[in-house]
Scaffold this motif. Structure first.
Motif, mmCIF file in Angstrom:
data_model
loop_
_atom_site.group_PDB
_atom_site.id
_atom_site.type_symbol
_atom_site.label_atom_id
_atom_site.label_comp_id
_atom_site.label_asym_id
_atom_site.label_seq_id
_atom_site.Cartn_x
_atom_site.Cartn_y
_atom_site.Cartn_z
ATOM 1 N N SER A 181 0.821 -1.209 0.000
ATOM 2 C CA SER A 181 0.000 0.000 0.000
ATOM 3 C C SER A 181 0.856 1.259 0.000
ATOM 4 O O SER A 181 0.515 2.259 -0.642
ATOM 5 C CB SER A 181 -0.929 0.008 1.218
ATOM 6 O OG SER A 181 -1.895 -1.010 1.117
ATOM 7 N N THR A 203 -8.215 -2.949 3.598
ATOM 8 C CA THR A 203 -7.730 -3.219 4.945
ATOM 9 C C THR A 203 -8.824 -3.864 5.777
ATOM 10 O O THR A 203 -8.598 -4.852 6.489
ATOM 11 C CB THR A 203 -7.264 -1.921 5.621
ATOM 12 O OG1 THR A 203 -6.159 -1.379 4.891
ATOM 13 C CG2 THR A 203 -6.827 -2.181 7.058
ATOM 14 N N THR A 216 -7.897 1.684 -0.007
ATOM 15 C CA THR A 216 -7.017 1.054 0.973
ATOM 16 C C THR A 216 -7.780 0.751 2.257
ATOM 17 O O THR A 216 -7.604 -0.317 2.866
ATOM 18 C CB THR A 216 -5.810 1.957 1.274
ATOM 19 O OG1 THR A 216 -5.058 2.158 0.072
ATOM 20 C CG2 THR A 216 -4.914 1.328 2.329
ATOM 21 N N GLU A 261 -1.188 5.400 7.050
ATOM 22 C CA GLU A 261 -0.176 4.501 6.500
ATOM 23 C C GLU A 261 1.117 4.581 7.304
ATOM 24 O O GLU A 261 1.741 3.564 7.593
ATOM 25 C CB GLU A 261 0.095 4.840 5.032
ATOM 26 C CG GLU A 261 -1.036 4.478 4.092
ATOM 27 C CD GLU A 261 -1.202 2.980 3.909
ATOM 28 O OE1 GLU A 261 -0.322 2.209 4.363
ATOM 29 O OE2 GLU A 261 -2.215 2.574 3.329
#
Length: 443
Positions: free
Chosen positions: A40, A66, A62, A279
């Protein structure tokens, strides 16, 4: 005079031996966990150069992936604990049988997940609050990457099976190789071929399929499987073990998904900033989770052998390592708030959003270190029902209300991340209480 057991943590020789085992397991696991989010992170860095709209689309996708893929992480955690427990009890055939059944379950679930994501892509993207200009690129990335769902779940089983054997080096090798493939193909597809965000998705798919193929080949050699048939009795046991793990993960990731949806409704800049901050937080959070992986394997093996006192003593050392590692990473991370986010975006507004929550991101590192390692200890002990209850409380009763309040009261991204901090503190208090009670070792 009562004789002191040779494994007593008061004896430095024993302590050094346990520390060596912790590091032997945790360091490769830490490296693998640090490398795993790079699928990612690489996409974030490459797509971020395309502008805030593709980056916002990637942020939404994402969060979806996730939630979906981490929702099935019981395939990893359950396999690790069960394989290690059977190994500690001297039952290698039972360990292999469990791994095979987990693999069949991963294949079945992966096919179902792909079908759902392909059909429901428009609804999912809009439910996440995507702005009109973000909908099309978000749907494109989601549908391409959804085709690798089965491969992702097979990889999860592979990680769990090798960790249960106290082998964390093999997963590291596979993960690093997959990330190299992802980086090269994604760059070529995005900039060389000009596919944009679709190229990032394609590179990730190829990397995930390659990782699954590697685990299947290596696992067949390592476990020396006698049969690949579906064993109904063993499958029933897996489903029973997986139930609480699935509910725990679903409650946690549902809360995190709500925070992304809240950030998306605050605007493109806010959700893009949330994507970068999350992130970077996840990167180090998962690094600290390497000690949790060591804990799962060590505690399950000790309890499988019937040695609860050894399991308690090992857990003490694990918590010490996690606390020290988290504090160190927090100190290192804190002054880098003006450097690291710039790797992923050059947009001034997005960088400002990340900067507003950077102190929280850094200070959560030592908290996360203890929470994650105690999760690993309790998973190794099979204390899944408690983990489900405590995690659901922190996520659904703490994080979600604070996130919704942040949206309603205009607290911005700072409010969302205050909710993240509150959730982690509640998890810390709950797991420390359970650990100190000692009930997990007696179960």
């Amino acid at each position: 005079m009562r004789m002191r057991p040779r494994w007593s943590p008061r004896r430095s020789r024993w302590s050094r031996s346990v520390d060596r085992e912790i590091l032997r397991l945790a360091l490769p696991a830490t490296a693998a966990l640090a490398a795993d989010p790079l699928l990612s992170l690489v996409d974030t860095a490459l797509v971020g150069r395309l502008g805030p709209v593709p980056l916002a689309a990637l942020g939404i996708d994402t969060a979806v992936f996730t939630t979906v893929f981490f929702g099935f992480n019981f395939l990893t955690y359950g396999t690790t604990a069960s394989v290690a427990h059977r190994r500690g009890a001297g039952d290698p055939e039972g360990a292999a049988t469990y791994a095979v059944q987990a693999l069949w379950l991963a294949v079945g679930l992966g096919v179902a997940v792909t079908a759902v994501l392909l059909v429901a892509a428009p609804w999912i993207v809009r439910a996440m609050g995507a702005a009109p200009d973000v909908v099309a690129p978000a749907m494109l990335y989601l549908r391409i990457r959804a085709t690798a769902a089965t491969a992702v779940l097979v990889v999860q089983v592979g990680h769990g099976a090798f960790r249960g054997l106290k082998d964390t080096r093999t997963p590291l090798v596979v993960t690093v190789a997959a990330n190299i493939v992802n980086g090269v193909i994604s760059w070529v597809m995005i900039y060389g071929v000009g596919m944009g965000i679709a190229g990032a998705a394609l590179g990730t798919v190829v990397a995930e399929v390659g990782g699954a193929a590697a685990f299947l080949w290596l696992g067949a050699r390592r476990f020396r499987l006698l049969s690949m048939r579906v064993d109904r009795e063993a499958m029933t046991a897996i489903i029973r073990v997986s139930r609480d793990l699935f509910l725990r993960t679903a409650s946690l990731l549902s809360g995190l998904l709500v925070t992304t949806a809240v950030a998306a409704r605050m605007g493109t800049v806010v959700v893009a900033g949330h994507q970068v901050a999350r992130e970077l937080w996840t990167m180090l959070a998962l690094v600290l989770d390497g000690f949790a992986i060591a804990g799962q394997a060590m505690i399950a093996t000790a309890l499988g052998a019937g040695d609860s006192v050894l399991a308690r003593a090992q857990s003490n050392r694990l918590v010490g390592w996690a606390l020290a590692g988290g504090a160190l990473l927090g100190v290192i991370y804190l002054p880098l708030g003006s450097v690291l986010p710039g790797i992923f975006t050059t947009d001034v507004a997005v960088l400002g959003a990340v900067s507003s929550v950077w102190v929280i991101v850094a200070l959560l590192q030592p908290v996360g270190g203890v929470v994650f390692v105690l999760d690993g200890v309790l998973m190794g002990a099979g204390d899944f029902t408690f983990l489900f209850g405590s995690t659901a409380l922190a996520s659904l009763a703490i994080l979600v209300p604070i996130g919704l309040a942040a949206l309603a009261l205009g607290w911005g991204l700072e409010g969302v991340w205050l909710g993240m901090a509150a959730m982690m503190l509640v998890r810390l208090m709950a797991t420390v209480w359970r650990w100190r009670s000692g009930r997990w070792a007696a179960a």
